[in-house]
Structures are given as C-alpha cells and as structure tokens.
Design a protein around this motif. Structure first.
Motif, mmCIF file in Angstrom:
data_model
loop_
_atom_site.group_PDB
_atom_site.id
_atom_site.type_symbol
_atom_site.label_atom_id
_atom_site.label_comp_id
_atom_site.label_asym_id
_atom_site.label_seq_id
_atom_site.Cartn_x
_atom_site.Cartn_y
_atom_site.Cartn_z
ATOM 1 N N ASP A 1 5.499 -0.248 -0.485
ATOM 2 C CA ASP A 1 4.622 0.823 -0.982
ATOM 3 C C ASP A 1 4.406 0.786 -2.485
ATOM 4 O O ASP A 1 3.777 1.687 -3.047
ATOM 5 C CB ASP A 1 5.151 2.203 -0.557
ATOM 6 N N SER A 2 4.901 -0.242 -3.164
ATOM 7 C CA SER A 2 4.698 -0.346 -4.610
ATOM 8 C C SER A 2 4.765 -1.803 -5.032
ATOM 9 O O SER A 2 5.280 -2.664 -4.297
ATOM 10 C CB SER A 2 5.767 0.453 -5.366
ATOM 11 N N ASP B 1 0.870 -1.181 0.000
ATOM 12 C CA ASP B 1 0.000 0.000 0.000
ATOM 13 C C ASP B 1 0.906 1.230 0.000
ATOM 14 O O ASP B 1 1.857 1.302 0.792
ATOM 15 C CB ASP B 1 -0.891 -0.001 1.248
ATOM 16 N N ASP B 2 0.629 2.173 -0.885
ATOM 17 C CA ASP B 2 1.470 3.373 -0.933
ATOM 18 C C ASP B 2 1.185 4.314 0.234
ATOM 19 O O ASP B 2 1.928 5.275 0.442
ATOM 20 C CB ASP B 2 1.279 4.113 -2.268
ATOM 21 N N LYS B 3 0.142 4.042 1.000
ATOM 22 C CA LYS B 3 -0.164 4.830 2.197
ATOM 23 C C LYS B 3 -0.375 3.879 3.384
ATOM 24 O O LYS B 3 -1.487 3.712 3.881
ATOM 25 C CB LYS B 3 -1.408 5.688 1.967
ATOM 26 N N PRO B 4 0.707 3.266 3.850
ATOM 27 C CA PRO B 4 0.564 2.255 4.914
ATOM 28 C C PRO B 4 0.013 2.811 6.210
ATOM 29 O O PRO B 4 -0.553 2.063 7.013
ATOM 30 C CB PRO B 4 1.995 1.741 5.092
ATOM 31 N N GLU C 1 8.482 -2.876 -5.226
ATOM 32 C CA GLU C 1 9.071 -3.208 -3.938
ATOM 33 C C GLU C 1 8.537 -4.537 -3.417
ATOM 34 O O GLU C 1 9.274 -5.343 -2.847
ATOM 35 C CB GLU C 1 8.813 -2.098 -2.919
ATOM 36 N N THR D 1 5.797 -4.220 5.255
ATOM 37 C CA THR D 1 5.106 -3.328 4.335
ATOM 38 C C THR D 1 5.949 -3.023 3.098
ATOM 39 O O THR D 1 7.184 -3.017 3.151
ATOM 40 C CB THR D 1 4.724 -2.005 5.019
ATOM 41 N N SER E 1 -3.132 -6.220 -0.433
ATOM 42 C CA SER E 1 -2.865 -5.116 -1.354
ATOM 43 C C SER E 1 -4.040 -4.144 -1.377
ATOM 44 O O SER E 1 -5.199 -4.550 -1.203
ATOM 45 C CB SER E 1 -2.624 -5.657 -2.774
ATOM 46 N N ARG F 1 -2.544 2.293 -6.860
ATOM 47 C CA ARG F 1 -1.356 2.993 -6.399
ATOM 48 C C ARG F 1 -0.822 3.811 -7.567
ATOM 49 O O ARG F 1 -1.029 3.436 -8.735
ATOM 50 C CB ARG F 1 -0.271 1.993 -5.940
#
Length: 378
Positions: free
Chosen positions: A281-282, A257-260, A285, A279, A302, A306
């Motif tokens: 963010d992409s 998640d790009d906004k964990p 990654e 975690t 997920s 994103r």
C-alpha cells in the motif's frame, strides 16, 4: 518427463471444492506436468475399492483435502489416510494436506506434514477463493518440481525398470485413465499444417481452461463497468487469457496501491489464470518487498498517487520509478490510474514513459493487454 500421478483423497461432501482445485490445477495438467485421479474416475463395472487402492498405492503425490467431513470419514481414516501416511513415512510418495475448512487437526496423523494454503489458512476463509487456490496451486507446483527433481537424481538407477505405477492399475482403470487423459493430453508434436504443439495447444483449450477463461473475462467485464470504461474485446480477452495460461512459469506481480480493494476484480481476473498478485500500500512497503523477496517479481503495477512523501516527484508512481532505477533487480512497471481526460492523460503518459515506465492504462482491458506484453518479454 512423465507426468506426476496425483491422487485426491477427499470427502464427497467437499466434491465442489475438489472440483475448484482441479480447475486451478488445469494449467499443470494442460502442460502435461500432472495426471490427477479421484474416485469419480471409476467406470461402471469396476470394483471401486480395488481401483482406489491401486491408484493410492502408486500415486506420486497424494493431496489430503482436509475438512471436518474428511476427518469424520471412517473409510478415509481407516484406508486412504493410513496408506498415504505410511507411504509418506517410507518416502515413496509426497503427501500434502490442503486445509479446505477450519478444523482442529492437532493430533491428526498428517499434522506433521507441511500443508497448504500458506500458514494453513483454510481455503474457505479467504475473501477471494481464487487467490486461495492460486496459493495452493503454487505449493503443489513446488511439490511436483521436487518429485521430478528426485526422479532426475535417481535416473541412472531407475533406467533399468519402469516405474511401479506402470503396473499398479487394473486393466479397467487403465482404460478409464486413458480415456480421460485423451481429453487433456498435450501432443508431443502438432499435426501437419498446424504449426508447433504450443500453437495447437493455444488453439484448442480444454473445458476447464475455457471455464478459467470465462471467469477471467467476467471479472474484467465487472471491473470495466465499475470504472466506467469499455470492456475488453472478447477475442482479445481470450487471446490474453491463453497467452498468460500458456506461459511456462507461474508469474508474480507486485501491485502498489493504497486502496487495493479498488482493484479487486482485476486481481481476481489474474488469479483465475494462476497469476500471483502480492499487494503493497505504499512505496516504502513495495521497495521492502522487492528487496526482501527471494522469488522475485515479473512486473510491478502502481497507482498514480498515494498519501506519502513524494521527494520532489510529481506523483508516487514517479517516485517509485526513480527508486526502482537504482536497484539491480528492476521489473517493468505499469501505472494504472483514473485520469480519463485525453490531454491530461497524455501528459501523464509522456512523463511516465520518459521516467522508464512500460506504459499506463485506465481501463482493465488496456491494463491486461500491457500485462500480457510485459510478461511475454520476461
């Protein structure tokens, strides 16, 4: 196999932190893997110095709960630490420093020993204390496994005589330990009419496990309020917590998640139960972690979208699913998203299931129910 005897060496100023760690080790104790002891177990009439010496001299695993108060304690420095380091050097005990608070340990007699948490990041410096303790508990679990493996390797030589810890405690300390263990012990077989031992264990959680369950439920409730979603039913939350607690191995999740920060309470809920969450963010990654990680992940979570190249896919989640399909180690994937409209959510669900997702969720309770199902199948 007999439990590993664990000794807490700590300063009384850090008693609250010791209690927190003890709570996070409750799962190992619940499974009969460890038998912890600390000086608050000493009973009235017992000589405290003799009780400490007896336990310290026979413990299989000694945890040094390090802080400035720990280093400034004359008793710890002159008695407990000297004995622990000597036993570590002889190889008849494992000694693990656990850095509670930031303090300079250069030159300390235990500085050469591998410590916890990872990278010796002090427990109190972690944004989420439960995640710090999960990291510590993971390291302790590995130390326990190493001790048990040594026992297995030495079994032929040791078979002729009981372990030295059978003789190390005074009669009073044995009685105190037995009384304490009665409240924690796992029965080898369940009484008639109650099913197997695992089922009985599932029905009767002890006080520390109940505290873990309460923390899990509270974090889920906060997450539900933030998302404007219904809270998980209390009985279902308890069953989910106990199911995750009673799994034989610690579980690891990769959350993409790009906004964990938006999942902070859901992650905290899992940490309460010693489920490790890593975690990313992409998609890039996440794939790098999946390919490079030697431990592996039991489940991937997920978000739906994103800010990244979609490579012809309708969403980042579907792009990740397509990438996972080509990998030999493919953990199941659940999508946690924010589309509450029934029609649009149904469309997303159909797309995800066709692409191979295990499922999707918009509410924390839905998510944890799916997580339970996925981890039960692993």
């Amino acid at each position: 196999m007999e439990p590993v005897d664990l000794f807490y060496s700590y300063a009384h100023e850090d008693e609250k932190l010791r209690d927190e760690l003890d709570g996070h080790l409750a799962l190992l104790r619940r499974k009969g893997v460890i038998r912890p002891w600390h000086d608050r177990s000493i009973v009235a009439g017992q000589k405290w110095d003799e009780a400490i010496d007896a336990q310290l001299s026979t413990a299989d695993l000694i945890l040094l709960l390090v802080s400035m108060d720990f280093l400034n304690s004359d008793y710890i420095w002159g008695k407990e630490l000297a004995s622990a380091v000597a036993r570590a050097e002889r190889g008849d005990a494992s000694v693990v420093p656990v850095l509670l608070r930031a303090v300079d340990i250069e030159g300390a007699p235990f500085a050469h020993l591998q410590g916890l948490p990872t990278d010796l990041r002090p427990v109190t410096s972690w944004p989420n204390r439960d995640e710090a303790w999960t990291d510590v508990a993971k390291g302790i679990r590995r130390a326990v496994e190493a001790i048990q493996q040594r026992w297995v390797s030495a079994a032929p030589a040791a078979a002729a005589a009981p372990r030295s810890s059978d003789f190390g405690a005074t009669s009073a300390s044995v009685a105190a330990s037995a009384a304490e263990d009665d409240s924690w012990a796992l029965e080898a077989a369940a009484p008639e009419g109650t099913g197997d031992a695992a089922a009985r264990k599932h029905e009767e959680p002890d006080s520390l496990v109940r505290r873990m369950m309460a923390g899990f439920t509270n974090e889920l409730a906060v997450a539900a309020r933030i998302r404007g979603a219904p809270a998980m039913d209390g009985a279902e939350a308890e069953d989910t917590a106990l199911t995750l607690i009673d799994m034989p191995e610690q579980k690891r999740l990769l959350w993409v998640d790009d906004k964990p920060e938006g999942n902070a309470h859901e992650i905290a809920a899992l940490a309460k139960l010693q489920v490790e969450v890593v975690t990313a963010d992409s998609t890039e990654e996440a794939l790098t972690r999946l390919d490079a990680d030697t431990e592996g992940f039991d489940l991937v979570l997920s978000d739906w979208s994103r800010p990244e190249a979609l490579e012809g896919q309708p969403s980042a989640a579907l792009r990740l699913l397509r990438a996972l399909a080509s990998r030999p180690r493919r953990p199941p994937l659940i999508v946690y998203h924010g589309e509450f409209d029934d029609a649009r959510r149904t469309t997303r669900r159909d797309m995800l299931l066709r692409a191979g997702a295990l499922g999707e969720a918009v509410a924390p309770g839905e998510l944890l129910a799916l997580v339970k199902t996925a981890l039960q199948a692993r």
